[in-house]
Design an enzyme around this catalytic site. Sequence first.
Site: not given
Ligand code: BG6
Ligand code: MG
Length: 214
Positions: A8, A10
């Site tokens: 993963d 984030d």
């Molecule tokens: C995930 C995060 O990796 O990505 C979430 O943990 C986030 O918090 C999701 O909502 C979507 O991210 P993005 O960058 O497409 O808005």
């Molecule tokens: Mg994550």
Amino acid sequence: MIKAVIFDLDGVIVSTDELHYQAWKKMAQEEGIDFNREQNERCRGVSRMESLEVVLEKSKQEYTPDQKHKLAEKKNLLYKELLKQLSPADILPGAKETVTELKKRLVRVAIGSSSKNARPILEKIEMLEEFDAIADGNDISKGKPDPEVFLIAARRCNVEPENCLVVEDAEAGVSAALNGNMKVLAVGSAADDPRANLKAETLKQISVDELLAL
Ligand code: BG6
Ligand code: MG
């Protein structure tokens, strides 16, 4: 036998929690909605639109689908502005070293992220070229806990799901890995998840030998 490790992004490779929080908070403030860190925790691992539903929980107003898309877009513009400050210093402890060591041992490495910003984030932290495959929010129609993003990453690595290990920091992501018949190392906020095959505070606390022994 583990032939691919799907990370993963984030909360596993890079710390973006605070930036997501600041962007949602600002969007919420402009709408006159309260938003706190406990709610931000519940946005971990889930898609942008599902996160928006968490943000709108305390709103007195009803929003149409079109208004919701505009709010999500507003948050994303704020978030992308904040991402400009991201650098290799934001890589989480042990992440880069683990990727490098896995590659040395000829194990495939991939990203399986819900984020549509995965590629620009990897570019900012100078890790875009490190991975054999990237599956992200732009590739999927079903978010975690559905295993779709990890199954796409596995297919792009040419490795069967049962030979994949997922590294996750979110409850929804641990579920997604298990739903995809993959092994899972839970880190950070998910480090006490009893369903995980392995648990560690950060990737620094775990050796590649331990990962590959699963
Ligand atoms: C995930 C995060 O990796 O990505 C979430 O943990 C986030 O918090 C999701 O909502 C979507 O991210 P993005 O960058 O497409 O808005
Ligand atoms: Mg994550």
